[in-house]
Scaffold this motif. Structure first.
Motif, short mmCIF file in Angstrom:
data_model
loop_
_atom_site.label_atom_id
_atom_site.label_comp_id
_atom_site.label_asym_id
_atom_site.label_seq_id
_atom_site.Cartn_x
_atom_site.Cartn_y
_atom_site.Cartn_z
N UNK A 86 0.68 -1.13 0.11
CA UNK A 86 0.04 0.33 -0.02
C UNK A 86 0.89 1.30 -0.04
N UNK A 87 1.97 1.40 -0.02
CA UNK A 87 2.97 2.48 0.05
C UNK A 87 4.32 2.03 -0.76
N UNK A 88 5.15 2.88 -1.08
CA UNK A 88 6.32 2.47 -1.53
C UNK A 88 7.23 1.62 -0.83
N UNK A 89 7.83 0.41 -1.50
CA UNK A 89 8.34 -0.60 -0.75
C UNK A 89 9.59 -1.10 -1.73
N UNK A 90 10.63 -1.08 -1.22
CA UNK A 90 11.97 -1.47 -1.98
C UNK A 90 12.00 -0.91 -3.43
N UNK A 91 11.50 0.48 -3.51
CA UNK A 91 11.70 1.12 -4.79
C UNK A 91 10.52 0.81 -5.84
N UNK A 92 9.48 0.25 -5.27
CA UNK A 92 8.03 -0.05 -6.09
C UNK A 92 6.96 0.68 -5.53
N UNK A 100 4.08 -11.79 -0.94
CA UNK A 100 4.72 -12.86 0.00
C UNK A 100 6.11 -13.35 -0.43
N UNK A 101 6.89 -13.76 0.65
CA UNK A 101 8.28 -14.05 0.32
C UNK A 101 8.72 -15.09 1.59
N UNK A 128 10.54 -10.12 -7.62
CA UNK A 128 9.92 -10.80 -8.82
C UNK A 128 8.39 -10.44 -8.45
N UNK A 129 7.87 -10.79 -7.51
CA UNK A 129 6.48 -10.35 -7.15
C UNK A 129 6.04 -8.92 -7.06
N UNK A 130 6.92 -8.10 -6.65
CA UNK A 130 6.76 -6.58 -6.76
C UNK A 130 6.82 -6.24 -8.27
N UNK A 131 7.71 -6.65 -8.91
CA UNK A 131 7.94 -6.29 -10.40
C UNK A 131 6.64 -6.81 -11.15
N UNK A 132 6.37 -8.04 -10.95
CA UNK A 132 5.27 -8.63 -11.64
C UNK A 132 3.53 -7.74 -11.32
N UNK A 133 3.39 -7.51 -9.90
CA UNK A 133 2.48 -6.67 -9.63
C UNK A 133 2.46 -5.58 -10.21
N UNK A 134 3.72 -4.83 -10.33
CA UNK A 134 3.71 -3.32 -11.34
C UNK A 134 3.43 -3.51 -12.82
N UNK A 135 3.66 -4.67 -13.34
CA UNK A 135 3.59 -4.96 -14.76
C UNK A 135 2.12 -5.36 -14.91
N UNK A 136 1.29 -5.84 -14.17
CA UNK A 136 0.00 -6.51 -14.12
C UNK A 136 -1.02 -5.29 -14.13
#
Length: 136
Positions: A86-92, A100-101, A128-136
């Protein structure tokens, strides 16, 4: 062998419930923490700030103990960490999606408190999860 009560309290009360009052009950005043997100800190106040930053970025944040072994003054736990971004996290930028991880935590106890904790997480998997969520 069961999970030590201090490990259960650390995750259930502090991380999962956000009970800041439990910090003084569970952790030594000079508690030393090294997290997989690159954070190294000492003491309750510094840990509270770190806790707030993670719980602020990941709503409904949960730490699940998958397996834990203990011997003497040490415990080692296999973990699953999760929350809603819900907020910026690891640059995403936030997506509102669940992430989850997996990770592992090595605790050292001193008397009736946690003295030291090292946490190692699967950051490549998290990114990878954060990136995929950005692209979805």
């Amino acid at each position: 062998m069961s999970t030590p009560i201090l490990v259960e309290k650390f995750y259930e009360r502090i991380w999962n419930a956000g009970d800041l009052g439990a910090i003084t009950d569970v952790m030594a005043s000079d508690f030393a923490f090294r997290g997989s997100l690159g954070t190294e800190l000492i003491g309750h106040e510094a840990f509270e700030e770190y806790l707030g930053s993670i719980r602020g970025a990941l709503a409904d944040y949960r730490c699940e103990i998958i397996q834990c072994v203990a011997e003497g003054n040490y415990a080692f736990a296999k973990m699953r960490f999760s929350g809603r971004h819900v907020a910026s996290f690891r640059g995403y930028a936030p997506t509102g999606k669940d992430v989850s991880w997996l990770g592992a935590a090595l605790f050292r106890f001193e008397g009736e408190v946690i003295r030291e904790l090292w946490v190692l997480g699967d950051l490549a998997g998290l990114d990878a999860v954060l990136r995929a969520n950005q692209e979805a």
